[in-house]
Design a protein around this motif. Structure first.
Motif, PDB file in Angstrom:
ATOM      1  N   SER A  27      24.762  -4.307 -75.175  1.00  0.00           N
ATOM      2  CA  SER A  27      25.271  -3.895 -73.874  1.00  0.00           C
ATOM      3  C   SER A  27      26.754  -3.550 -73.945  1.00  0.00           C
ATOM      4  O   SER A  27      27.204  -2.558 -73.353  1.00  0.00           O
ATOM      5  N   LEU A  28      27.520  -4.350 -74.677  1.00  0.00           N
ATOM      6  CA  LEU A  28      28.956  -4.109 -74.831  1.00  0.00           C
ATOM      7  C   LEU A  28      29.219  -2.753 -75.478  1.00  0.00           C
ATOM      8  O   LEU A  28      30.023  -1.952 -74.967  1.00  0.00           O
ATOM      9  N   ILE A  29      28.530  -2.483 -76.575  1.00  0.00           N
ATOM     10  CA  ILE A  29      28.786  -1.247 -77.309  1.00  0.00           C
ATOM     11  C   ILE A  29      28.317  -0.026 -76.520  1.00  0.00           C
ATOM     12  O   ILE A  29      28.994   1.011 -76.483  1.00  0.00           O
ATOM     13  N   LYS A  30      27.173  -0.132 -75.862  1.00  0.00           N
ATOM     14  CA  LYS A  30      26.688   0.993 -75.063  1.00  0.00           C
ATOM     15  C   LYS A  30      27.640   1.277 -73.895  1.00  0.00           C
ATOM     16  O   LYS A  30      27.929   2.442 -73.572  1.00  0.00           O
ATOM     17  N   SER A  31      28.150   0.214 -73.276  1.00  0.00           N
ATOM     18  CA  SER A  31      29.115   0.392 -72.188  1.00  0.00           C
ATOM     19  C   SER A  31      30.399   1.038 -72.698  1.00  0.00           C
ATOM     20  O   SER A  31      31.017   1.871 -72.014  1.00  0.00           O
ATOM     21  N   TYR A  32      30.785   0.661 -73.914  1.00  0.00           N
ATOM     22  CA  TYR A  32      31.986   1.233 -74.527  1.00  0.00           C
ATOM     23  C   TYR A  32      31.851   2.742 -74.684  1.00  0.00           C
ATOM     24  O   TYR A  32      32.756   3.507 -74.306  1.00  0.00           O
ATOM     25  N   TYR A  33      30.717   3.194 -75.216  1.00  0.00           N
ATOM     26  CA  TYR A  33      30.551   4.628 -75.435  1.00  0.00           C
ATOM     27  C   TYR A  33      30.432   5.406 -74.132  1.00  0.00           C
ATOM     28  O   TYR A  33      30.907   6.546 -74.032  1.00  0.00           O
ATOM     29  N   THR A  34      29.821   4.793 -73.143  1.00  0.00           N
ATOM     30  CA  THR A  34      29.752   5.447 -71.830  1.00  0.00           C
ATOM     31  C   THR A  34      31.154   5.634 -71.259  1.00  0.00           C
ATOM     32  O   THR A  34      31.515   6.724 -70.793  1.00  0.00           O
ATOM     33  N   ALA A  35      31.967   4.580 -71.308  1.00  0.00           N
ATOM     34  CA  ALA A  35      33.331   4.654 -70.784  1.00  0.00           C
ATOM     35  C   ALA A  35      34.191   5.598 -71.613  1.00  0.00           C
ATOM     36  O   ALA A  35      35.030   6.332 -71.081  1.00  0.00           O
ATOM     37  N   LEU A  64      36.589  -3.891 -71.804  1.00  0.00           N
ATOM     38  CA  LEU A  64      35.674  -4.004 -72.945  1.00  0.00           C
ATOM     39  C   LEU A  64      36.404  -4.201 -74.265  1.00  0.00           C
ATOM     40  O   LEU A  64      35.838  -4.749 -75.211  1.00  0.00           O
ATOM     41  N   VAL A  65      37.664  -3.753 -74.304  1.00  0.00           N
ATOM     42  CA  VAL A  65      38.451  -3.808 -75.535  1.00  0.00           C
ATOM     43  C   VAL A  65      39.702  -4.632 -75.299  1.00  0.00           C
ATOM     44  O   VAL A  65      40.537  -4.287 -74.458  1.00  0.00           O
ATOM     45  N   ASP A  66      39.838  -5.723 -76.016  1.00  0.00           N
ATOM     46  CA  ASP A  66      41.080  -6.490 -75.969  1.00  0.00           C
ATOM     47  C   ASP A  66      42.156  -5.726 -76.730  1.00  0.00           C
ATOM     48  O   ASP A  66      41.898  -5.184 -77.812  1.00  0.00           O
ATOM     49  N   ASN A  67      43.360  -5.683 -76.182  1.00  0.00           N
ATOM     50  CA  ASN A  67      44.497  -5.052 -76.850  1.00  0.00           C
ATOM     51  C   ASN A  67      44.260  -3.564 -77.105  1.00  0.00           C
ATOM     52  O   ASN A  67      44.511  -3.059 -78.200  1.00  0.00           O
ATOM     53  N   LEU A  68      43.776  -2.855 -76.097  1.00  0.00           N
ATOM     54  CA  LEU A  68      43.632  -1.408 -76.210  1.00  0.00           C
ATOM     55  C   LEU A  68      45.029  -0.794 -76.235  1.00  0.00           C
ATOM     56  O   LEU A  68      45.774  -0.882 -75.264  1.00  0.00           O
ATOM     57  N   ALA A  69      45.378  -0.187 -77.352  1.00  0.00           N
ATOM     58  CA  ALA A  69      46.742   0.305 -77.552  1.00  0.00           C
ATOM     59  C   ALA A  69      47.034   1.515 -76.675  1.00  0.00           C
ATOM     60  O   ALA A  69      46.153   2.350 -76.455  1.00  0.00           O
ATOM     61  N   PRO A  70      48.266   1.636 -76.179  1.00  0.00           N
ATOM     62  CA  PRO A  70      48.644   2.813 -75.384  1.00  0.00           C
ATOM     63  C   PRO A  70      48.382   4.126 -76.122  1.00  0.00           C
ATOM     64  O   PRO A  70      47.993   5.120 -75.517  1.00  0.00           O
ATOM     65  N   ALA A  71      48.596   4.123 -77.440  1.00  0.00           N
ATOM     66  CA  ALA A  71      48.340   5.342 -78.224  1.00  0.00           C
ATOM     67  C   ALA A  71      46.867   5.716 -78.177  1.00  0.00           C
ATOM     68  O   ALA A  71      46.513   6.897 -78.123  1.00  0.00           O
ATOM     69  N   ASP A  72      45.996   4.702 -78.193  1.00  0.00           N
ATOM     70  CA  ASP A  72      44.559   4.967 -78.112  1.00  0.00           C
ATOM     71  C   ASP A  72      44.193   5.496 -76.733  1.00  0.00           C
ATOM     72  O   ASP A  72      43.362   6.402 -76.603  1.00  0.00           O
ATOM     73  N   TYR A 130      37.907  18.039 -77.558  1.00  0.00           N
ATOM     74  CA  TYR A 130      36.750  18.664 -78.185  1.00  0.00           C
ATOM     75  C   TYR A 130      35.456  17.857 -78.067  1.00  0.00           C
ATOM     76  O   TYR A 130      34.392  18.362 -78.391  1.00  0.00           O
ATOM     77  N   ILE A 131      35.551  16.625 -77.613  1.00  0.00           N
ATOM     78  CA  ILE A 131      34.368  15.778 -77.509  1.00  0.00           C
ATOM     79  C   ILE A 131      33.985  15.635 -76.037  1.00  0.00           C
ATOM     80  O   ILE A 131      34.778  15.175 -75.223  1.00  0.00           O
ATOM     81  N   GLU A 132      32.760  16.038 -75.716  1.00  0.00           N
ATOM     82  CA  GLU A 132      32.315  16.001 -74.323  1.00  0.00           C
ATOM     83  C   GLU A 132      31.657  14.688 -73.945  1.00  0.00           C
ATOM     84  O   GLU A 132      31.566  14.361 -72.766  1.00  0.00           O
ATOM     85  N   GLY A 133      31.168  13.952 -74.918  1.00  0.00           N
ATOM     86  CA  GLY A 133      30.512  12.696 -74.589  1.00  0.00           C
ATOM     87  C   GLY A 133      30.001  11.995 -75.824  1.00  0.00           C
ATOM     88  O   GLY A 133      30.072  12.521 -76.944  1.00  0.00           O
ATOM     89  N   TYR A 134      29.489  10.786 -75.616  1.00  0.00           N
ATOM     90  CA  TYR A 134      28.984   9.954 -76.704  1.00  0.00           C
ATOM     91  C   TYR A 134      27.641   9.363 -76.318  1.00  0.00           C
ATOM     92  O   TYR A 134      27.362   9.145 -75.136  1.00  0.00           O
ATOM     93  N   GLU A 135      26.847   9.078 -77.320  1.00  0.00           N
ATOM     94  CA  GLU A 135      25.540   8.470 -77.090  1.00  0.00           C
ATOM     95  C   GLU A 135      25.319   7.391 -78.145  1.00  0.00           C
ATOM     96  O   GLU A 135      25.347   7.662 -79.348  1.00  0.00           O
ATOM     97  N   ALA A 136      25.135   6.161 -77.704  1.00  0.00           N
ATOM     98  CA  ALA A 136      24.924   5.050 -78.636  1.00  0.00           C
ATOM     99  C   ALA A 136      23.536   5.123 -79.243  1.00  0.00           C
ATOM    100  O   ALA A 136      22.564   5.513 -78.589  1.00  0.00           O
ATOM    101  N   GLY A 137      23.425   4.753 -80.515  1.00  0.00           N
ATOM    102  CA  GLY A 137      22.150   4.673 -81.210  1.00  0.00           C
ATOM    103  C   GLY A 137      21.862   3.233 -81.607  1.00  0.00           C
ATOM    104  O   GLY A 137      22.121   2.304 -80.841  1.00  0.00           O
ATOM    105  N   ASP A 138      21.370   3.041 -82.822  1.00  0.00           N
ATOM    106  CA  ASP A 138      21.078   1.688 -83.304  1.00  0.00           C
ATOM    107  C   ASP A 138      22.375   0.922 -83.559  1.00  0.00           C
ATOM    108  O   ASP A 138      23.361   1.488 -84.055  1.00  0.00           O
ATOM    109  N   ILE A 139      22.347  -0.359 -83.232  1.00  0.00           N
ATOM    110  CA  ILE A 139      23.537  -1.204 -83.380  1.00  0.00           C
ATOM    111  C   ILE A 139      23.160  -2.441 -84.185  1.00  0.00           C
ATOM    112  O   ILE A 139      22.162  -3.108 -83.893  1.00  0.00           O
TER     113      ILE A 139
END
Length: 229
Positions: free
Chosen positions: A10-18, A30-38, A47-56
């Motif tokens: 659930s965590l990883i799928k939520s990450y990719y959706t966000a 979802l991410v502790d210490n998310l850097a300002p640069a990130d 160039y990336i329109e979206g993400y889709e989680a697969g096997d984890i």
């Protein structure tokens, strides 16, 4: 290596959706210490329109409240129908409230974590997973020449300079980290296995710029050599 449990999945799928929605507010939960640069890189991604989680999958972390997570996923390039297979590695920890979160500063705060993750990359199951995803990545480009051309051109579009879009194919000489900037202190955003081929997009001091999962990234030049036929 085991299939991730429900909480980690659930965590990883939520990450990719966000991530696909460029939802920084949610990513911070979802991410502790998310850097300002990130945050800036995510917000300004072109160039990336979206993400889709697969096997984890997971392997035990350094303690009972941590996991090393291997996430198969796809990213969708702008104007390209074919999804791009990719593999990401996360260090996930349980916070003081008992919630699982991605540790965004794991490699900055602990050399021990970095060394542990590098050691796990020698495990046969990790190597097999990386090889599987790498083949899917190559097959996707073979099946869709438009995708291959798009990925090959990313470096030129990002830098805006023909001088840095070298185009030379290099081979990784040993398992190594991929960093967000040309510095040994920069954030580790992934890793490459020995034998992996990359295309040089530019150079900054002792660091070679490459494209990594659609983003500008850097590998130390001592870990790369020119491909020989």
């Amino acid at each position: 290596m085991e299939k991730a449990n429900e909480e980690i999945t659930s965590l990883i799928k939520s990450y990719y959706t966000a991530l696909g929605d460029k939802d920084i507010t949610t990513l911070r939960t979802l991410v502790d210490n998310l850097a300002p640069a990130d945050e800036s890189k995510i917000t300004n991604a072109k160039y990336i329109e979206g993400y889709e989680a697969g096997d984890i999958y997971t392997k035990k972390g350094l303690d009972d409240d941590s996991y090393v997570v291997y996430s198969c996923f796809y990213y969708i390039c702008q104007g390209i129908d074919t999804k791009v297979p990719a593999l990401a590695e996360f260090y996930v920890v349980k916070d003081t409230d008992g919630n699982w979160k991605i540790d965004g500063a794991a490699h900055d705060d602990s050399d021990e974590i970095t060394k542990y993750e590098v050691s796990l990359r020698q495990d046969d199951d990790v190597k097999e997973l990386k090889a599987k995803v790498q083949k899917q990545y190559e097959d996707a480009q073979t099946a869709d020449p438009a995708l291959a051309a798009f990925l090959d051109g990313l470096g030129e579009d990002v830098t805006g300079s023909a001088e840095t879009a070298d185009g030379t194919t290099l081979v990784v000489t040993e398992d190594c980290n991929v960093r967000a900037a040309a510095s040994s202190d920069a954030e580790v955003i992934g890793g490459l296995s020995a034998g992996t081929e990359v295309v040089k997009k530019g150079e900054n001091g002792d660091w070679i710029q490459i494209d990594y999962e659609g983003s500008e990234a850097y590998v130390h030049s001592s870990l790369l050599e020119e491909k020989t036929e």
